[in-house]
Write an enzyme that holds these catalytic residues in place. Structure first.
Site, PDB file in Angstrom:
ATOM      1  N   GLY A 174     100.111  -6.404  32.480  1.00 14.47           N
ATOM      2  CA  GLY A 174      99.454  -5.854  31.300  1.00 14.47           C
ATOM      3  C   GLY A 174     100.473  -5.293  30.313  1.00 14.47           C
ATOM      4  O   GLY A 174     101.676  -5.473  30.482  1.00 14.47           O
ATOM      5  N   GLU A 204     109.942  -6.476  29.289  1.00  8.06           N
ATOM      6  CA  GLU A 204     109.427  -7.408  28.269  1.00  8.06           C
ATOM      7  C   GLU A 204     109.321  -6.707  26.917  1.00  8.06           C
ATOM      8  O   GLU A 204     108.986  -7.344  25.925  1.00  8.06           O
ATOM      9  CB  GLU A 204     108.013  -7.876  28.634  1.00  8.06           C
ATOM     10  CG  GLU A 204     107.938  -9.129  29.458  1.00  8.06           C
ATOM     11  CD  GLU A 204     106.491  -9.546  29.691  1.00  8.06           C
ATOM     12  OE1 GLU A 204     105.756  -8.804  30.366  1.00  8.06           O
ATOM     13  OE2 GLU A 204     106.095 -10.609  29.198  1.00  8.06           O
TER      14      GLU A 204
HETATM   15  O1  LIG Z   1     103.775 -11.788  30.583  1.00 11.45           O
HETATM   16  C1  LIG Z   1     102.912 -10.971  30.914  1.00 11.45           C
HETATM   17  N1  LIG Z   1     103.221  -9.646  30.927  1.00 11.45           N
HETATM   18  C2  LIG Z   1     102.344  -8.693  31.306  1.00 11.45           C
HETATM   19  N2  LIG Z   1     101.087  -8.981  31.686  1.00 11.45           N
HETATM   20  C3  LIG Z   1     100.718 -10.282  31.658  1.00 11.45           C
HETATM   21  C4  LIG Z   1     101.582 -11.317  31.296  1.00 11.45           C
HETATM   22  N3  LIG Z   1     100.907 -12.480  31.370  1.00 11.45           N
HETATM   23  C5  LIG Z   1      99.663 -12.176  31.787  1.00 11.45           C
HETATM   24  N4  LIG Z   1      99.537 -10.851  31.953  1.00 11.45           N
HETATM   25  C6  LIG Z   1      98.349 -10.082  32.365  1.00 11.45           C
HETATM   26  O2  LIG Z   1      98.164 -10.217  33.753  1.00 11.45           O
HETATM   27  C7  LIG Z   1      96.766 -10.263  34.030  1.00 11.45           C
HETATM   28  C8  LIG Z   1      96.513 -10.782  35.414  1.00 11.45           C
HETATM   29  O3  LIG Z   1      96.884 -12.119  35.550  1.00 11.45           O
HETATM   30  C9  LIG Z   1      96.221 -11.071  32.871  1.00 11.45           C
HETATM   31  O4  LIG Z   1      94.833 -10.860  32.701  1.00 11.45           O
HETATM   32  C10 LIG Z   1      97.049 -10.560  31.696  1.00 11.45           C
HETATM   33  O5  LIG Z   1      96.426  -9.420  31.109  1.00 11.45           O
END
Ligand SMILES: O=c1[nH]cnc2c1ncn2[C@@H]1O[C@H](CO)[C@@H](O)[C@H]1O
Ligand SMILES: [Zn+2]
Length: 335
Positions: A174, A204
């Site tokens: 998230g 990130e």
């Molecule tokens: O790159 C990312 N960074 C942080 N959170 C992410 C990324 N890609 C997806 N999700 C989050 O992880 C949840 C569970 O799969 C997704 O619903 C999204 O909100």
């Protein structure tokens, strides 16, 4: 000599970082929408705009917007099983031999499923996928960083349920705030005490300290971790502790974790000896495949086959495979 796309596609791969809800093919999204009675655009181009990261994305939060579109379709066991199966079929096309599929169980309870039922449905789809496509896999369970510590603990407690199988590790996902790790200290200490393998999203948002905080609290792998480029004095510690970074070139540029391809730190980190791996993060949201990510790195950085084989070895070593899975795949990745 540069490897062709076909040659890159054929290389045996391991993918450590792929979100289930961000990686459902358009065809399967249509099936799931129909089953859920949700109306979605008929034209593929219009639908693509809803399920892929906006080109104008300025941040991780903008990048995450498409998840709100697809999550309402992932609230039954049938839908979750279909989604997991669909993802394994995509992994097969990339010659992925083993994949860790992550998702947040708490995001799939709006239709009345229990957290256990969510996990059972996903792992059932993964098992069917393995039977049909010969791609091995495990699930990683995410807590969401906007959730309370108590809610995230309910996800951690799932690892103690004896009836769940193929549940291999814990993650936090998230939106990312500077210094977020300390808010979850008690949870992460419990994860470590219970011996649950841990990979955490960190670095990130330009916040390299989050990466170091995550390592301090027990993460052996870091989701992305790209901000560590700004702390070269910490690379020796990462190397010494065999920390593995799960990098995802397309996603890292879409979220603006890295401003442009020329500044992508993969080669610098690799050459320094940091364990870096290649991942999609989200096949659909990032509109990519693992082969596409290999092609990008080969184009940007001129990598040859030996580099890709070394990177796959890093992924093999850092994976949360069972002893049986590891024994089955060792010959392909450890030469
Ligand atoms: O790159 C990312 N960074 C942080 N959170 C992410 C990324 N890609 C997806 N999700 C989050 O992880 C949840 C569970 O799969 C997704 O619903 C999204 O909100
Ligand atoms: Zn991710």
């Amino acid at each position: 000599m540069c490897l062709s796309r076909t040659e890159l596609n054929q290389l045996p791969k391991i993918e450590l970082h792929c979100h289930l809800d961000g990686s459902i093919s358009m065809a399967t999204i249509r099936v799931l929408a129909e089953k859920a009675g949700i109306s979605i655009p008929e034209a593929d181009e219009a639908l693509r705009l809803k399920i892929t990261a906006p080109e104008s994305a300025e941040s991780l939060l903008d990048y995450l917007a498409p998840f709100d579109f697809v999550l309402p379709m992932l609230q039954t066991q049938e839908a979750l099983e279909l989604a997991a199966y669909d993802l394994i079929s995509q992994a097969k096309a990339d010659h992925v031999r083993y994949i860790e599929v992550r998702f947040a169980p708490t995001l799939h309870t709006a239709g009345g499923l229990s957290l256990e039922q969510v996990v059972v449905a996903v792992t059932k789809g993964l098992a069917k996928g393995e039977a049909d496509f010969a791609v091995k896999s495990n699930a990683l369970l995410c807590g969401m960083r906007h959730e309370s510590v108590a809610t995230v603990m309910t996800v951690v407690d799932l690892f103690s349920k004896g009836e769940l199988t193929h549940v291999a590790g814990f993650d936090l996902a998230g939106g990312e705030a500077d210094g977020y790790v300390s808010g979850f200290t008690s949870v992460l200490e419990t994860v470590k005490e219970r011996g649950i393998p841990m990979t955490l999203h960190a670095g990130e948002c330009g916040c390299a300290q989050n990466v170091m905080d995550a390592i301090k609290l027990g993460a052996t792998r870091i989701g992305h971790g790209v901000a560590i480029k700004d702390m070269p004095d910490k690379w020796a510690e990462l190397i010494d502790k065999k920390i593995t970074l799960e990098m995802a070139p397309t996603s890292n540029i879409q979220t603006k974790a890295i401003d442009k391809a020329e500044n992508y730190p993969f080669k610098t980190l690799f050459d320094a000896g940091v364990r870096v791996t290649i991942n999609t993060d989200n096949r659909t949201v990032s509109d990519t495949t693992l082969t596409d990510e290999y092609v990008k790195l080969a184009d940007w950085l001129g990598f040859d086959e030996a580099v890709f084989r070394q990177v796959a070895r890093y992924a093999f070593e850092a994976s949360f495979m069972s002893p049986q899975q590891r024994a089955d795949l060792a010959d392909e990745f450890i030469k």
